[in-house]
Motif scaffolding. Structure first.
Motif, short mmCIF file in Angstrom:
data_model
loop_
_atom_site.label_atom_id
_atom_site.label_comp_id
_atom_site.label_asym_id
_atom_site.label_seq_id
_atom_site.Cartn_x
_atom_site.Cartn_y
_atom_site.Cartn_z
N ILE A 70 0.84 -1.20 0.00
CA ILE A 70 0.00 0.00 0.00
C ILE A 70 0.88 1.25 0.00
CG2 ILE A 70 -1.68 1.35 1.30
CD1 ILE A 70 -2.87 -1.28 2.26
N GLU A 71 0.74 2.02 -1.04
CA GLU A 71 1.55 3.21 -1.19
C GLU A 71 0.86 4.46 -0.67
OE1 GLU A 71 2.44 3.10 -5.49
OE2 GLU A 71 4.50 2.92 -4.81
N MET A 72 -0.45 4.47 -0.72
CA MET A 72 -1.16 5.67 -0.34
C MET A 72 -2.56 5.34 0.13
SD MET A 72 -2.17 8.92 -2.66
CE MET A 72 -0.75 8.78 -3.73
N ASN A 73 -2.95 5.92 1.23
CA ASN A 73 -4.34 5.77 1.70
C ASN A 73 -5.08 7.08 1.45
OD1 ASN A 73 -4.07 3.14 2.72
ND2 ASN A 73 -3.08 3.93 4.56
C1 LIG Z 1 -2.74 2.48 4.86
O1 LIG Z 1 -3.65 1.80 5.70
C2 LIG Z 1 -3.29 0.45 5.98
C3 LIG Z 1 -4.42 -0.20 6.73
O2 LIG Z 1 -4.92 0.63 7.73
C4 LIG Z 1 -1.96 0.44 6.73
O3 LIG Z 1 -1.59 -0.88 7.02
C5 LIG Z 1 -0.91 1.12 5.87
O4 LIG Z 1 0.30 1.20 6.59
C6 LIG Z 1 -1.33 2.50 5.44
N1 LIG Z 1 -0.37 3.00 4.48
C7 LIG Z 1 -0.09 4.29 4.35
C8 LIG Z 1 0.92 4.63 3.30
O5 LIG Z 1 -0.61 5.17 5.02
#
Ligand SMILES: *[C@@H]1O[C@H](CO)[C@@H](O)[C@H](O)[C@H]1NC(C)=O
Length: 114
Positions: A70-73
Motif C-alpha cells: 500500500i503506497e497511499m491511503n
Molecule cells: C494504509 O492503511 C493500511 C491499513 O490501515 C496500513 O496498514 C498502511 O500502513 C497505510 N499505508 C499508508 C501509506 O498510510
C-alpha cells in the motif's frame, strides 16, 4: 502546471458559489460575532461532511500492482462513516490497483445490545 492552476480556480469559484453571501463577507475579526449569531442555524450541518451512502466508498488504498504494497491511503473528504460504522476494505479493484473501502456496521465484535 497550467492545468492544475485552472482546476484550482474552478474549485475556488465552486466553493465560493456555495458559501452564502453573508458568510463570505465575514473576516476573522468578525468571526466571534458571527459564531454567536449563527450557532443555532449553522453548527450542525455547515462544516461537517455528510454520511456516506452504503454504496459510496469512504476511502481507497492505492497499492503497487504486483507486491500489493500500500503506497497511499486516501479518505473520502466528501462523506464520512456514521458513528456506528467503520470504514473497512470491501473490494480489491485490480483495474485501478486499489482496495476500496466502504462503511460497514461496527457491531460485529462484542457490542451486542438487547
Ligand atoms: C494504509 O492503511 C493500511 C491499513 O490501515 C496500513 O496498514 C498502511 O500502513 C497505510 N499505508 C499508508 C501509506 O498510510
Amino acid at each position: 502546471m497550467k492545468q492544475s492552476l485552472i482546476v484550482l480556480f474552478v474549485l475556488c469559484g465552486f466553493v465560493a458559489a456555495m458559501v452564502p453571501r453573508d458568510r463570505r463577507a465575514v473576516n476573522t475579526e468578525d468571526e466571534e460575532l458571527f459564531k454567536s449569531q449563527s450557532t443555532t442555524m449553522a453548527s450542525d450541518t455547515a462544516n461537517q461532511p455528510m454520511i456516506c451512502a452504503k454504496q459510496t466508498p469512504c476511502g481507497w488504498s492505492i497499492y503497487r500492482p504486483i507486491s500489493k504494497y500500500i503506497e497511499m491511503n486516501i479518505t473520502n473528504t466528501y462523506c464520512i462513516c456514521s458513528a456506528t460504522e467503520n470504514c473497512v476494505v470491501t473490494d480489491d479493484d485490480s483495474t485501478i490497483n486499489a482496495y476500496i473501502h466502504h462503511c460497514r456496521p461496527a457491531d460485529h465484535e462484542d457490542t451486542e445490545q438487547s
